[in-house]
Design a protein around this motif. Structure first.
Motif, PDB file in Angstrom:
ATOM      1  N   ASP A 153       0.881  -1.392  -0.013  1.00 45.34           N
ATOM      2  CA  ASP A 153       0.098  -0.056   0.117  1.00 45.34           C
ATOM      3  C   ASP A 153       0.709   1.109  -0.115  1.00 45.34           C
ATOM      4  O   ASP A 153       0.645   2.307  -0.628  1.00 45.34           O
ATOM      5  CB  ASP A 153      -0.997   0.233   1.371  1.00 45.34           C
ATOM      6  N   ASP A 154       2.032   1.361   0.555  1.00 44.60           N
ATOM      7  CA  ASP A 154       2.614   2.421   0.835  1.00 44.60           C
ATOM      8  C   ASP A 154       3.843   2.780  -0.074  1.00 44.60           C
ATOM      9  O   ASP A 154       4.659   3.606   0.160  1.00 44.60           O
ATOM     10  CB  ASP A 154       3.331   2.472   2.333  1.00 44.60           C
ATOM     11  N   LYS A 155       3.735   2.065  -1.282  1.00 48.56           N
ATOM     12  CA  LYS A 155       4.803   2.023  -2.250  1.00 48.56           C
ATOM     13  C   LYS A 155       4.505   2.698  -3.445  1.00 48.56           C
ATOM     14  O   LYS A 155       4.899   2.446  -4.590  1.00 48.56           O
ATOM     15  CB  LYS A 155       5.344   0.750  -2.579  1.00 48.56           C
ATOM     16  N   LEU A 156       3.605   3.735  -3.416  1.00 53.83           N
ATOM     17  CA  LEU A 156       2.814   4.259  -4.680  1.00 53.83           C
ATOM     18  C   LEU A 156       3.902   5.106  -5.357  1.00 53.83           C
ATOM     19  O   LEU A 156       4.004   4.917  -6.558  1.00 53.83           O
ATOM     20  CB  LEU A 156       1.578   5.431  -4.050  1.00 53.83           C
ATOM     21  N   LYS A 157       4.736   5.714  -4.548  1.00 49.40           N
ATOM     22  CA  LYS A 157       5.829   6.643  -5.101  1.00 49.40           C
ATOM     23  C   LYS A 157       6.894   5.652  -5.927  1.00 49.40           C
ATOM     24  O   LYS A 157       7.222   5.812  -7.239  1.00 49.40           O
ATOM     25  CB  LYS A 157       6.791   7.191  -4.160  1.00 49.40           C
ATOM     26  N   GLU A 158       7.153   4.411  -5.367  1.00 48.24           N
ATOM     27  CA  GLU A 158       7.962   3.439  -6.109  1.00 48.24           C
ATOM     28  C   GLU A 158       7.239   2.893  -7.382  1.00 48.24           C
ATOM     29  O   GLU A 158       7.912   2.462  -8.547  1.00 48.24           O
ATOM     30  CB  GLU A 158       8.388   2.388  -5.270  1.00 48.24           C
ATOM     31  N   ARG A 159       5.851   2.770  -7.258  1.00 48.84           N
ATOM     32  CA  ARG A 159       5.116   2.355  -8.458  1.00 48.84           C
ATOM     33  C   ARG A 159       5.388   3.298  -9.773  1.00 48.84           C
ATOM     34  O   ARG A 159       5.465   3.085 -10.812  1.00 48.84           O
ATOM     35  CB  ARG A 159       3.661   1.847  -8.272  1.00 48.84           C
ATOM     36  N   ILE A 160       5.082   4.681  -9.536  1.00 44.95           N
ATOM     37  CA  ILE A 160       5.143   5.570 -10.287  1.00 44.95           C
ATOM     38  C   ILE A 160       6.673   5.604 -11.064  1.00 44.95           C
ATOM     39  O   ILE A 160       6.778   5.757 -12.234  1.00 44.95           O
ATOM     40  CB  ILE A 160       4.927   7.137  -9.776  1.00 44.95           C
ATOM     41  N   GLU A 161       7.649   5.522 -10.008  1.00 42.86           N
ATOM     42  CA  GLU A 161       9.106   5.759 -10.459  1.00 42.86           C
ATOM     43  C   GLU A 161       9.256   4.201 -11.538  1.00 42.86           C
ATOM     44  O   GLU A 161       9.838   4.459 -12.514  1.00 42.86           O
ATOM     45  CB  GLU A 161      10.091   5.440  -9.217  1.00 42.86           C
ATOM     46  N   ASP A 162       8.722   3.037 -11.056  1.00 37.51           N
ATOM     47  CA  ASP A 162       8.712   1.861 -11.839  1.00 37.51           C
ATOM     48  C   ASP A 162       8.338   2.110 -13.397  1.00 37.51           C
ATOM     49  O   ASP A 162       8.848   1.791 -14.322  1.00 37.51           O
ATOM     50  CB  ASP A 162       8.129   0.819 -11.459  1.00 37.51           C
ATOM     51  N   TYR A 163       7.012   2.677 -13.243  1.00 41.53           N
ATOM     52  CA  TYR A 163       6.421   3.185 -14.550  1.00 41.53           C
ATOM     53  C   TYR A 163       7.446   3.956 -15.436  1.00 41.53           C
ATOM     54  O   TYR A 163       7.636   3.616 -16.656  1.00 41.53           O
ATOM     55  CB  TYR A 163       4.929   3.775 -14.280  1.00 41.53           C
ATOM     56  N   HIS A 164       7.853   5.164 -15.022  1.00 37.25           N
ATOM     57  CA  HIS A 164       8.662   6.041 -15.902  1.00 37.25           C
ATOM     58  C   HIS A 164      10.102   5.216 -16.193  1.00 37.25           C
ATOM     59  O   HIS A 164      10.507   5.444 -17.126  1.00 37.25           O
ATOM     60  CB  HIS A 164       8.933   7.259 -14.911  1.00 37.25           C
ATOM     61  N   GLN A 165      10.588   4.456 -15.298  1.00 36.07           N
ATOM     62  CA  GLN A 165      11.820   3.641 -15.745  1.00 36.07           C
ATOM     63  C   GLN A 165      11.531   2.857 -16.896  1.00 36.07           C
ATOM     64  O   GLN A 165      12.275   2.684 -17.863  1.00 36.07           O
ATOM     65  CB  GLN A 165      12.246   2.941 -14.449  1.00 36.07           C
ATOM     66  N   ILE A 166      10.414   2.307 -16.897  1.00 30.96           N
ATOM     67  CA  ILE A 166      10.110   1.305 -18.121  1.00 30.96           C
ATOM     68  C   ILE A 166       9.678   2.194 -19.119  1.00 30.96           C
ATOM     69  O   ILE A 166      10.392   1.660 -20.310  1.00 30.96           O
ATOM     70  CB  ILE A 166       8.840   0.370 -17.638  1.00 30.96           C
ATOM     71  N   VAL A 167       9.174   3.108 -19.246  1.00 32.99           N
ATOM     72  CA  VAL A 167       8.888   4.118 -20.222  1.00 32.99           C
ATOM     73  C   VAL A 167      10.225   4.541 -20.837  1.00 32.99           C
ATOM     74  O   VAL A 167      10.430   4.256 -22.107  1.00 32.99           O
ATOM     75  CB  VAL A 167       7.880   5.224 -20.005  1.00 32.99           C
ATOM     76  N   ASP A 168      11.357   4.894 -19.990  1.00 26.19           N
ATOM     77  CA  ASP A 168      12.410   5.366 -20.432  1.00 26.19           C
ATOM     78  C   ASP A 168      13.616   4.544 -20.868  1.00 26.19           C
ATOM     79  O   ASP A 168      14.221   4.725 -21.875  1.00 26.19           O
ATOM     80  CB  ASP A 168      12.904   6.313 -19.165  1.00 26.19           C
ATOM     81  N   ASN A 169      13.344   3.222 -20.459  1.00 26.96           N
ATOM     82  CA  ASN A 169      14.235   2.466 -20.680  1.00 26.96           C
ATOM     83  C   ASN A 169      13.949   1.194 -21.914  1.00 26.96           C
ATOM     84  O   ASN A 169      14.876   0.571 -22.368  1.00 26.96           O
ATOM     85  CB  ASN A 169      14.695   1.498 -19.591  1.00 26.96           C
ATOM     86  N   HIS A 170      12.874   1.124 -21.962  1.00 27.02           N
ATOM     87  CA  HIS A 170      12.346   0.372 -23.177  1.00 27.02           C
ATOM     88  C   HIS A 170      12.683   1.028 -24.521  1.00 27.02           C
ATOM     89  O   HIS A 170      12.059   1.885 -24.751  1.00 27.02           O
ATOM     90  CB  HIS A 170      10.739  -0.159 -23.031  1.00 27.02           C
ATOM     91  N   LYS A 171      13.653   0.276 -25.237  1.00 29.64           N
ATOM     92  CA  LYS A 171      13.884   0.792 -26.725  1.00 29.64           C
ATOM     93  C   LYS A 171      14.001  -0.245 -27.700  1.00 29.64           C
ATOM     94  O   LYS A 171      14.510  -1.288 -27.338  1.00 29.64           O
ATOM     95  CB  LYS A 171      15.461   1.551 -26.483  1.00 29.64           C
TER      96      LYS A 171
END
Length: 347
Positions: A153-171
């Motif tokens: 429940d308390d890892k919302l910030k980490e989920r957002i970071e995961d999303y952006h990391q995936i978007v940035d790193n998938h090439k």
């Protein structure tokens, strides 16, 4: 008078399932894959394409080169009598995506690539992250992304970071489609691990679920709130779930384990750039969105969706080869599809 020609008219079936490291050995998958007459595709036909994402696949087995994961083999054995071919698979530790298509569609698939991004332990560990398959499908660029984001429940910030990391790193190497959101069609699904905001107790959530007050609970859903604010997943659409939260159950039962608050962790979203090519209309109309409560293997329930995937031309006739040249560039070299079926061996 406008005349419309269909370049592609497909039914695509997507499935996401956190299997909690369980083996598929005893699982019967015909019902889950709509092979028993329950398909939501037009005219009750089987899907043209299956794309299936798993999370928490067991990684304890000794990995063998050229051998598919047991879950891929199980799907292959379930589909083998229906003229399906494995197109591709990609695995990152416990995260797995696999794609099967009816044999007749294989000549219309080019530039097939897979990618993976680790987000666990700051990008060092692949227990969380994403795997994807992208390709030219009847001339259009489509990508399927399966992700498993940070838990609790308390890892919302980490989920957002995961999303952006995936978007940035998938090439990808396909001309014009270097990143996920360059694609004409994007399908993103998995155990996204979004929970309910606020301080409702697990018991109160269960009471609302028992009374089918899903709409009230979904107003507290972190994924919905994020998309509204534009913090993550805002480029994607989701049909709102009309089924109970898919996490967390006592394994083997449909009783919630109230050590965690029930939540819609398992989701399927999509995006279509409808009119980016002159005279061409792209659409992906969602035909279904459901959980499968009979599959009680893990503490998650599988979630599936079907889409009507159409590519149509107005007042002109295109072949998908001509559309491929328009979208991917005439100079691009198509990658040959992987035409072998998954080995049907014992595991």
């Amino acid at each position: 008078m406008v005349t419309t020609t269909a370049i592609a008219d497909l039914c695509i079936f997507l499935l996401t399932w956190n299997v909690g490291t369980h083996s598929p050995r005893t699982q019967e998958l015909s019902s889950l894959l709509s092979l028993n007459g329950t398909t939501t595709c037009p005219d009750n036909q089987l899907p043209d394409i299956y794309v299936i994402g798993f999370q928490e696949v067991s990684t304890t087995q000794v990995l063998k080169i050229f051998q598919d994961d047991p879950w891929v083999l199980k799907i292959a054995s379930t589909l083998q009598d229906h003229q399906f071919v494995k197109v591709d698979s990609k695995q990152l530790q416990g995260i797995l995506i696999t794609m099967f298509a009816q044999h007749k569609h294989i000549p219309h698939m080019k530039n097939i690539e897979s990618e993976a991004t680790r987000t666990g332990l700051g990008g060092l560990w692949g227990n969380k992250g994403a795997v994807s398959i992208r390709l030219s499908l009847y001339g259009t660029g489509v990508v399927f992304v399966c992700s498993h984001l940070a838990a609790h429940d308390d890892k919302l910030k980490e989920r957002i970071e995961d999303y952006h990391q995936i978007v940035d790193n998938h090439k990808y190497s396909a001309q014009g489609y270097r990143s996920i959101f360059d694609h004409d069609f994007v399908f993103w699904f998995g155990d996204l691990n979004f929970r309910l905001s606020g301080v409702m107790s697990a018991w109160d959530v269960r009471t609302d679920v028992e009374n089918a007050r899903y709409a009230d609970l979904l107003k507290l859903d972190q994924l919905n709130l994020l998309r509204e604010k534009g913090n993550a997943f805002s480029l994607l659409e989701e049909q709102q779930p009309d089924f109970p939260p898919t996490f967390k159950f006592n394994e083997g039962t449909n009783d919630y384990d109230l050590k965690r608050r029930p939540a819609w962790c398992d989701r399927i979203l999509h995006r279509v750039q409808s009119n980016i090519y002159p005279g061409i209309t792209l659409s992906a109309n969602q035909l279904s969105y459901q959980s499968h409560m009979d599959y009680m293997l893990s503490d998650h329930r599988p979630v599936s969706a079907t889409f009507s995937y159409k590519v149509e031309a107005a007042n002109q006739t295109y072949t998908d080869e001509e559309l491929h040249e328009m979208t991917h560039g005439a100079a691009s070299t198509p990658a040959a599809p992987n035409l072998f079926n998954a080995e049907l061996e014992q595991w």
